[in-house]
Write an enzyme that holds these catalytic residues in place. Structure first.
Site, PDB file in Angstrom:
ATOM      1  NE  ARG A 133      -3.733   2.472   2.092  1.00 12.12           N
ATOM      2  CZ  ARG A 133      -4.903   2.697   2.655  1.00 12.12           C
ATOM      3  NH1 ARG A 133      -5.465   1.761   3.384  1.00 12.12           N
ATOM      4  NH2 ARG A 133      -5.525   3.856   2.494  1.00 12.12           N
ATOM      5  CG  HIS A 170       1.849  11.108  -0.908  1.00  9.61           C
ATOM      6  ND1 HIS A 170       1.788  10.799  -2.255  1.00  9.61           N
ATOM      7  CD2 HIS A 170       0.570  11.396  -0.540  1.00  9.61           C
ATOM      8  CE1 HIS A 170       0.524  10.894  -2.666  1.00  9.61           C
ATOM      9  NE2 HIS A 170      -0.229  11.248  -1.643  1.00  9.61           N
ATOM     10  CG  HIS A 227       2.733  14.383   3.265  1.00 13.07           C
ATOM     11  ND1 HIS A 227       2.542  13.123   3.778  1.00 13.07           N
ATOM     12  CD2 HIS A 227       1.615  14.654   2.538  1.00 13.07           C
ATOM     13  CE1 HIS A 227       1.361  12.662   3.386  1.00 13.07           C
ATOM     14  NE2 HIS A 227       0.795  13.564   2.621  1.00 13.07           N
TER      15      HIS A 227
HETATM   16  P1  NAD Z   1     -10.213  19.925  -0.039  1.00 14.90           P
HETATM   17  O1  NAD Z   1     -10.989  18.954   0.707  1.00 14.90           O
HETATM   18  O2  NAD Z   1      -9.593  21.062   0.703  1.00 14.90           O
HETATM   19  O3  NAD Z   1     -11.093  20.497  -1.229  1.00 14.90           O
HETATM   20  C1  NAD Z   1     -10.544  21.455  -2.086  1.00 14.90           C
HETATM   21  C2  NAD Z   1     -11.425  22.717  -2.195  1.00 14.90           C
HETATM   22  O4  NAD Z   1     -12.501  22.465  -3.092  1.00 14.90           O
HETATM   23  C3  NAD Z   1     -12.047  23.177  -0.903  1.00 14.90           C
HETATM   24  O5  NAD Z   1     -12.056  24.581  -0.865  1.00 14.90           O
HETATM   25  C4  NAD Z   1     -13.468  22.640  -0.992  1.00 14.90           C
HETATM   26  O6  NAD Z   1     -14.392  23.356  -0.230  1.00 14.90           O
HETATM   27  C5  NAD Z   1     -13.732  22.813  -2.468  1.00 14.90           C
HETATM   28  N1  NAD Z   1     -14.725  21.915  -3.037  1.00 14.90           N
HETATM   29  C6  NAD Z   1     -14.897  20.606  -2.758  1.00 14.90           C
HETATM   30  N2  NAD Z   1     -15.813  20.075  -3.577  1.00 14.90           N
HETATM   31  C7  NAD Z   1     -16.244  21.068  -4.368  1.00 14.90           C
HETATM   32  C8  NAD Z   1     -17.177  21.130  -5.421  1.00 14.90           C
HETATM   33  N3  NAD Z   1     -17.810  20.049  -5.856  1.00 14.90           N
HETATM   34  N4  NAD Z   1     -17.378  22.328  -6.016  1.00 14.90           N
HETATM   35  C9  NAD Z   1     -16.692  23.432  -5.615  1.00 14.90           C
HETATM   36  N5  NAD Z   1     -15.791  23.426  -4.643  1.00 14.90           N
HETATM   37  C10 NAD Z   1     -15.563  22.253  -4.022  1.00 14.90           C
HETATM   38  O7  NAD Z   1      -8.991  19.222  -0.835  1.00 14.90           O
HETATM   39  P2  NAD Z   1      -8.867  17.832  -1.593  1.00 14.90           P
HETATM   40  O8  NAD Z   1      -7.879  18.082  -2.651  1.00 14.90           O
HETATM   41  O9  NAD Z   1     -10.175  17.257  -1.927  1.00 14.90           O
HETATM   42  O10 NAD Z   1      -8.223  16.875  -0.491  1.00 14.90           O
HETATM   43  C11 NAD Z   1      -6.941  17.101   0.038  1.00 14.90           C
HETATM   44  C12 NAD Z   1      -6.836  16.398   1.363  1.00 14.90           C
HETATM   45  O11 NAD Z   1      -7.049  15.010   1.167  1.00 14.90           O
HETATM   46  C13 NAD Z   1      -5.484  16.551   2.019  1.00 14.90           C
HETATM   47  O12 NAD Z   1      -5.659  16.864   3.369  1.00 14.90           O
HETATM   48  C14 NAD Z   1      -4.866  15.178   1.881  1.00 14.90           C
HETATM   49  O13 NAD Z   1      -3.968  14.897   2.914  1.00 14.90           O
HETATM   50  C15 NAD Z   1      -6.077  14.288   1.925  1.00 14.90           C
HETATM   51  N6  NAD Z   1      -5.888  12.978   1.297  1.00 14.90           N
HETATM   52  C16 NAD Z   1      -6.267  11.880   1.990  1.00 14.90           C
HETATM   53  C17 NAD Z   1      -6.127  10.620   1.444  1.00 14.90           C
HETATM   54  C18 NAD Z   1      -6.603   9.414   2.185  1.00 14.90           C
HETATM   55  O14 NAD Z   1      -6.320   8.294   1.744  1.00 14.90           O
HETATM   56  N7  NAD Z   1      -7.318   9.570   3.282  1.00 14.90           N
HETATM   57  C19 NAD Z   1      -5.588  10.473   0.150  1.00 14.90           C
HETATM   58  C20 NAD Z   1      -5.218  11.617  -0.552  1.00 14.90           C
HETATM   59  C21 NAD Z   1      -5.362  12.871   0.042  1.00 14.90           C
HETATM   60  N1  GLY Z   2      -3.404   7.905  -0.410  1.00 11.07           N
HETATM   61  C1  GLY Z   2      -2.566   6.835  -0.030  1.00 11.07           C
HETATM   62  C2  GLY Z   2      -3.284   5.730   0.627  1.00 11.07           C
HETATM   63  O1  GLY Z   2      -4.482   5.739   0.766  1.00 11.07           O
HETATM   64  O2  GLY Z   2      -2.639   4.780   1.042  1.00 11.07           O
END
Ligand code: NAD
Ligand code: GLY
Length: 360
Positions: A240, A247, A251
């Site tokens: 995974r 990253h 990060h």
């Molecule tokens: P985000 O959640 O901040 O969304 C980006 C922006 O788009 C925000 O301002 C949000 O309000 C806006 N937005 C969302 N949907 C919208 C829509 N349909 N229309 C208009 N605006 C909209 O950012 P992101 O890129 O979605 O996510 C980034 C985060 O995800 C980071 O914190 C990252 O660490 C995390 N992440 C987690 C995993 C995981 O496996 N859990 C994997 C990759 C990234």
């Molecule tokens: N985004 C990396 C993971 O989910 O493992």
């Protein structure tokens, strides 16, 4: 509507992908009429999509409350997570409640984390609304909040009960956010699938213009690749970690720049370049593949150079706090060719520094 499944025994769950699927019967499965649930979203989505989702939840007979958080990576904090917990307590939610995350990766990660700790764990559903969350963050059960010293440093593995991907959500997404999400799409192709990479090279303009068929294929492909990995290595004991290409460097950029100043996908794009350059210096990645990577990232509109005000040496302390570090040793995902990557343990620090310097 297309449906995939993440196979994890009793914790298996469906990923439903389609257009306007929020209004389909039984889409909020496993929720049933009379069940209690809490919708978690942010101020931006509250103005765009919340009312539509609430309407269909109520129509399905769900007793739904809501909590609206601030918008932005800088709010992916313990403090904001506590607001979710407070709302659950104030509205008397019991252990059989379900949290519903409506938003991008920030809302998904926060909601999943809150679900994993509220009364020692309750169910949650992901409704991802950014491309990044639809292809990556909503699938796989990684939940987290940030610490000032490091990204995603506080969190848990907690799988959703269901992931509902409505492609139409993307119509309101700012272009910069769409581009950021494509970084994770390109990541999958570099790590696992040369054919998919060639398909991306042919179709990147159609993705950028949100061609419906193309987006549908692209999102399904990424979810298929990710669900296969999750089913085999849920807790990242092994491969995974390959999903972390870029990253370790990315990060570092996000934390150093201050959360929210570099979008996640933008930082990952530069991280992919740094990893690719490290691999090229080590003699693994061929120049032709390296150039293909840079070209596709640039055509997408993603950055390929790190922040000017961040010295190469300043990456190292952040990289040392990466969750892949074992016994004080940085572990890096390096692309060997397009479609094949591996995890490396003993990369010389000077080579890492050179690759970073050459990517500034
Ligand atoms: P985000 O959640 O901040 O969304 C980006 C922006 O788009 C925000 O301002 C949000 O309000 C806006 N937005 C969302 N949907 C919208 C829509 N349909 N229309 C208009 N605006 C909209 O950012 P992101 O890129 O979605 O996510 C980034 C985060 O995800 C980071 O914190 C990252 O660490 C995390 N992440 C987690 C995993 C995981 O496996 N859990 C994997 C990759 C990234
Ligand atoms: N985004 C990396 C993971 O989910 O493992």
């Amino acid at each position: 509507m297309k449906q995939l499944k993440v196979i994890l025994g009793k914790r298996s769950y469906p990923i439903s992908i389609g257009s306007n699927i929020i209004q389909k019967d039984d889409i909020f499965w496993p929720l049933k009429p009379g069940n209690q649930a809490m919708l978690v979203t942010n101020k931006t989505l509250a103005n765009l999509l919340k009312d539509k989702v609430l309407y269909h939840l109520r129509k399905s007979g769900i007793k739904i409350d809501q909590v609206i958080l601030s918008d932005g990576e800088q709010y992916k904090t313990l403090n904001e997570m506590e607001l979710i917990i407070s709302a659950l307590l104030e509205k008397k939610h019991t252990r059989d409640t379900t949290l519903i995350a409506l938003g991008g990766g920030v809302i998904g990660d926060l909601t999943g984390f809150a679900a994993s700790v509220y009364q020692r764990g309750v169910a949650f559903i992901q409704i991802p609304t950014t491309l990044l969350a639809q292809v990556d963050a909503s699938v796989g059960g990684k939940t987290a909040v940030n610490h000032l010293l490091g990204k995603n440093m506080i969190g848990s593995f907690w799988q959703p009960a269901s992931v509902i991907i409505d492609i139409d959500c993307l119509k309101t997404l700012p272009q910069k956010e769409l581009v950021s999400g494509i970084a994770e799409v390109i990541k999958y192709a570099i790590v696992f699938d040369e054919k998919f990479y060639s398909w991306l090279e042919e179709n990147i303009e159609n993705i950028l213009s949100l061609d419906h068929e193309i987006m549908s294929y692209c999102i399904k492909k990424c979810c298929e690749l990710k669900s296969k990995i999750i089913s085999l290595d849920e807790r990242e004991n092994n491969f995974r970690a390959l999903l972390n290409l870029g990253h370790t460097y990315g990060h570092a950029i996000e934390t150093h720049a201050g959360y929210g100043n570099w979008l996640h996908g933008e930082a990952i794009s530069v991280g992919i370049v740094m990893a690719a350059r490290t691999s090229k210096i080590l003699g693994y990645l061929k120049e032709t593949d390296f150039k293909r990577i840079i070209t596709l990232l640039k055509r997408t509109g993603l950055p390929v150079k790190g922040p000017k005000n961040m010295s190469a040496a300043s990456y190292i302390p952040y990289m040392m706090r990466d969750k892949k570090v074992i016994s004080g040793e940085i572990r890096l995902v390096l692309p060997l060719s397009i479609g094949k990557s591996e995890i490396y343990n003993h990369v010389d620090k000077n080579i890492i520094l050179t690759a970073i310097k050459e990517s500034q």
